[in-house]
Structures are given as C-alpha cells and as structure tokens.
Design a protein around this motif. Structure first.
Motif, PDB file in Angstrom:
ATOM      1  N   ILE A 159      14.656 -12.862 -18.468  1.00 10.32           N
ATOM      2  CA  ILE A 159      15.108 -13.589 -17.281  1.00 10.32           C
ATOM      3  C   ILE A 159      14.014 -13.596 -16.214  1.00 10.32           C
ATOM      4  N   GLY A 160      13.129 -12.610 -16.298  1.00  5.58           N
ATOM      5  CA  GLY A 160      12.027 -12.526 -15.343  1.00  5.58           C
ATOM      6  C   GLY A 160      11.033 -13.668 -15.441  1.00  5.58           C
ATOM      7  N   LYS A 161      11.133 -14.484 -16.496  1.00  5.26           N
ATOM      8  CA  LYS A 161      10.238 -15.635 -16.643  1.00  5.26           C
ATOM      9  C   LYS A 161      10.608 -16.781 -15.705  1.00  5.26           C
ATOM     10  N   ILE A 162      11.806 -16.730 -15.134  1.00  3.20           N
ATOM     11  CA  ILE A 162      12.296 -17.882 -14.376  1.00  3.20           C
ATOM     12  C   ILE A 162      11.436 -18.172 -13.151  1.00  3.20           C
ATOM     13  N   GLU A 163      11.059 -17.154 -12.413  1.00  5.74           N
ATOM     14  CA  GLU A 163      10.288 -17.391 -11.183  1.00  5.74           C
ATOM     15  C   GLU A 163       8.993 -18.129 -11.480  1.00  5.74           C
ATOM     16  N   GLY A 164       8.240 -17.652 -12.468  1.00  5.15           N
ATOM     17  CA  GLY A 164       6.995 -18.324 -12.821  1.00  5.15           C
ATOM     18  C   GLY A 164       7.224 -19.706 -13.396  1.00  5.15           C
ATOM     19  N   GLY A 165       8.297 -19.864 -14.145  1.00  2.00           N
ATOM     20  CA  GLY A 165       8.626 -21.164 -14.714  1.00  2.00           C
ATOM     21  C   GLY A 165       8.922 -22.200 -13.651  1.00  2.00           C
ATOM     22  N   LEU A 166       9.639 -21.794 -12.622  1.00  2.00           N
ATOM     23  CA  LEU A 166       9.942 -22.710 -11.519  1.00  2.00           C
ATOM     24  C   LEU A 166       8.659 -23.139 -10.802  1.00  2.00           C
ATOM     25  N   ALA A 167       7.764 -22.191 -10.596  1.00  2.00           N
ATOM     26  CA  ALA A 167       6.485 -22.533  -9.956  1.00  2.00           C
ATOM     27  C   ALA A 167       5.679 -23.480 -10.834  1.00  2.00           C
ATOM     28  N   ALA A 168       5.733 -23.267 -12.140  1.00  2.00           N
ATOM     29  CA  ALA A 168       4.929 -24.072 -13.062  1.00  2.00           C
ATOM     30  C   ALA A 168       5.357 -25.536 -13.093  1.00  2.00           C
ATOM     31  N   VAL A 169       6.640 -25.824 -12.830  1.00  2.32           N
ATOM     32  CA  VAL A 169       7.085 -27.219 -12.854  1.00  2.32           C
ATOM     33  C   VAL A 169       6.967 -27.891 -11.493  1.00  2.32           C
ATOM     34  N   GLY A 170       6.466 -27.154 -10.486  1.00  6.59           N
ATOM     35  CA  GLY A 170       6.154 -27.807  -9.228  1.00  6.59           C
ATOM     36  C   GLY A 170       6.904 -27.345  -7.994  1.00  6.59           C
ATOM     37  N   PHE A 171       7.773 -26.356  -8.122  1.00  4.28           N
ATOM     38  CA  PHE A 171       8.456 -25.852  -6.935  1.00  4.28           C
ATOM     39  C   PHE A 171       7.491 -25.028  -6.084  1.00  4.28           C
ATOM     40  N   THR A 172       7.601 -25.155  -4.767  1.00  2.00           N
ATOM     41  CA  THR A 172       6.781 -24.363  -3.850  1.00  2.00           C
ATOM     42  C   THR A 172       7.308 -22.926  -3.811  1.00  2.00           C
ATOM     43  N   PRO A 173       6.512 -21.975  -3.301  1.00  2.00           N
ATOM     44  CA  PRO A 173       7.011 -20.600  -3.186  1.00  2.00           C
ATOM     45  C   PRO A 173       8.317 -20.506  -2.396  1.00  2.00           C
ATOM     46  N   GLU A 174       8.432 -21.296  -1.334  1.00  2.00           N
ATOM     47  CA  GLU A 174       9.660 -21.275  -0.533  1.00  2.00           C
ATOM     48  C   GLU A 174      10.851 -21.797  -1.340  1.00  2.00           C
ATOM     49  N   GLU A 175      10.625 -22.827  -2.141  1.00  2.00           N
ATOM     50  CA  GLU A 175      11.702 -23.381  -2.970  1.00  2.00           C
ATOM     51  C   GLU A 175      12.090 -22.416  -4.089  1.00  2.00           C
ATOM     52  N   VAL A 176      11.096 -21.755  -4.671  1.00  2.00           N
ATOM     53  CA  VAL A 176      11.385 -20.755  -5.709  1.00  2.00           C
ATOM     54  C   VAL A 176      12.257 -19.648  -5.139  1.00  2.00           C
ATOM     55  N   ALA A 177      11.937 -19.212  -3.920  1.00  2.00           N
ATOM     56  CA  ALA A 177      12.722 -18.144  -3.286  1.00  2.00           C
ATOM     57  C   ALA A 177      14.166 -18.577  -3.047  1.00  2.00           C
ATOM     58  N   LYS A 178      14.359 -19.836  -2.673  1.00  2.00           N
ATOM     59  CA  LYS A 178      15.715 -20.330  -2.462  1.00  2.00           C
ATOM     60  C   LYS A 178      16.509 -20.324  -3.766  1.00  2.00           C
ATOM     61  N   ILE A 179      15.902 -20.809  -4.835  1.00  2.00           N
ATOM     62  CA  ILE A 179      16.610 -20.930  -6.105  1.00  2.00           C
ATOM     63  C   ILE A 179      16.877 -19.558  -6.722  1.00  2.00           C
TER      64      ILE A 179
END
Length: 322
Positions: free
Chosen positions: A287-307
């Motif tokens: 499950i720890g892969k999700i943060e990096g995966g979200l960044a890889a598809v284009g989410f900003t750090p702030e958006e990753v934190a929200k999700i």
C-alpha cells in the motif's frame, strides 16, 4: 502518512506491522457486517483487547486529533467502523451509545435493503426512508460518519442531500470508469462533492477491474479520473483490503443469516471465491506504493497529501465528536 478509509478481516499484530511498513497512519476497520447488538458489542470488546495487547503499535482513535497524535507517535490509529446498521437493533437511542463506545463510521445498508434505505443489489432502489432520515440526523449529532458504499445510488443521493454533515463512500469507485452495481454514478459523486464528502477509491479487483489492478500507474490514473469527476478535495483511499479471510468469512459476509442459497456479493458464479489482489498490491505493505504512484501520474505534492490523508482528516474533523 496514508489513511485507508476501509479494510476488513481478522487483524493481528502481523497485520498492524505490515500496515505500518506501508506508512499507514490510520485505518477504518470493519467490526461487523450482519452482527446484531450483542455480537457487535462482543466485536468492539475484542478490538479493545487487541489494541490493548498491542498498545505499542496500535490505538483506537475517536477524533481527528487522536489520529494525528497516534500516527505522529509512529503507531496505527484504529477507527472502529461497521458495514451495516444491524448493531443499532432498530433502536434510535443505541446510536449515541455506540458512539460513546468509540464507533465512528457505519454503513447505512450492506448488501440488502433494510428499514433505512435500499442496497445496490436490489432490483429497485427504495430510497431513503423516514427512519433513514431519523438515523442520519442521529448519526450527525452523535459524531458517526455515514458510509454509503453498498447503498443503492438513489438512496445514496437521498442520504448525501439530507445529511447536514459530510458523508463518505469509503470503498468504491466511479461507475463511469468501471461499471459495477457497487460503484457510484457521476451524479452521486457530484452530490458528494457538494456535500463536502469523500470517496475512498478501492483496490478490490471485482469492483476495480483487471486494467486498473495491473499496475500502480493504472490504478493511480483511475484515481486521477475520479478527481476529474468529484474534485481534488473529495477523493481518498479506501482499499477494501481483507486480512486472513477464509471461505466461512466470505460466506458470512455475503449471506449472513438471510438466505439458504448462495450469494456472490461483488463476485460471480464464474469467479466465486476470493478475488486476487491487484498485481501491484500482493502484500499488505505494498500500500506504501500509492504515494509515489500518485506523484508519477502527475499529482503535485499538495494533491498527493490531500488524497493520501488530508481529505479524510478534513471529513473526520467535520464529523467526529470532539
């Protein structure tokens, strides 16, 4: 950190440790499906014992502040949830009592229609009943999150529009991305956005599909498309991951005491057993892969934190009793 809006199964220390290795700071557990009042009290008691026995790594959270503190201490915050309203025994006063015991999330219906609303598997959705409106009012007052994941789309719309506090679809996906009775139509997700609520995107293969389960990038692309529908402030993670489930557990989850026949839930006669986890998520700690995966598809750090956690914390702060 990551907040998972819903998991189920038989947790133990190994599960707690795996979740922490995956950087999970909080998880809503499933304390019951068809359990009645007494059985639900037993379940809460077992969860209290489990957390006491593993106090160095897990603790029950009652508020958003508890979640921040527990996760900040490097432990796992446990949010007690139920996937059905059987625990209330059709008694409105029990809502407050269960809230005082630490229950913080309850699904309005499971797979069958009940006296509150229609389920996603009924041929016709009855909508929110008078009793359902009373229940939501009481849950709002007591600080219990209204979960609408298995609820029919019509009943879900009624509930979203009636609730005075944000509600959640803790573990489902957008029906326009993967059609399934368990998933939510775009009008529901728009209403959820207007309510200030949240959808936790699921990883359960039967409602996610093989394509989105193939790689972390594919799944995170599904999340991105869900954000396009519901908005960046209204999407989170709700994996629907199960722990240590066997056939009797699936039989209870799908059939309870209500049928002599066979019910497959979100599965089918062609695929009746346990669904394989996503290809990218074979181990709990993945499950720890999700943060990096979200960044890889284009989410900003702030958006990753929200999700990953911010949107859940906002909803919890608005709903949970302080």
């Amino acid at each position: 950190m990551l907040i998972d809006g819903l998991q189920c199964g038989h947790f133990d220390r190994d599960a707690f440790e795996a979740l922490r290795r995956g950087n999970v700071g909080a998880v809503t557990i499933t304390a019951g499906f068809w359990e009645d009042v007494t059985e639900s009290l037993d379940s809460i008691g077992r969860w209290r014992d489990l957390c006491t026995a593993n106090a160095d790594i897990a603790e029950i959270a009652r508020t958003a502040a508890d979640i921040r503190r527990i996760a900040g201490e490097g432990k796992l915050a446990i949010i007690i949830g139920f996937q059905n309203t059987e625990l209330f025994g059709n008694r409105i006063r029990l809502v407050e009592l269960f809230a005082e015991l630490g229950v913080r999330s309850v699904q309005l219906t499971y797979n069958n229609q009940n006296c509150y609303a229609g389920s996603c598997y009924e041929a016709e959705d009855s909508g929110l009943s008078r009793f359902g409106r009373e229940l939501i009012t009481e849950m709002n007052r007591a600080g219990i999150l209204v979960d609408l994941s298995h609820v029919g789309n019509g009943s879900t719309l009624d509930a979203v529009r009636f609730s005075k506090k944000p509600v959640a679809v803790t573990h489902a996906n957008a029906d326009s991305l993967f059609p399934h009775k368990r998933n939510k139509t775009d009008d529901v997700l728009h209403a959820l956005r207007d309510n200030g609520g949240i959808i936790g995107c699921a990883t359960y293969r039967n409602i996610t599909g093989d394509h989105y389960c193939a790689t972390i990038e594919n799944w995170c692309t599904m999340v991105m498309r869900t954000v396009e529908i519901a908005g960046i402030d209204h999407v989170g993670v709700g994996t629907d991951r199960s722990h240590n489930f066997t056939k009797p557990d699936y039989d209870w989850m799908r059939m309870g005491r209500w049928t002599r026949g066979v019910d497959y839930g979100a599965a089918s006669a062609a695929k009746p057993g346990k669904a394989a986890p996503p290809d990218w998520f074979p181990r709990v700690e993945d499950i720890g892969k999700i943060e990096g995966g979200l960044a890889a598809v284009g989410f900003t750090p702030e958006e990753v934190a929200k999700i990953t956690h911010g949107n859940w914390l906002r909803v919890y702060e608005a709903v949970f009793a302080s």
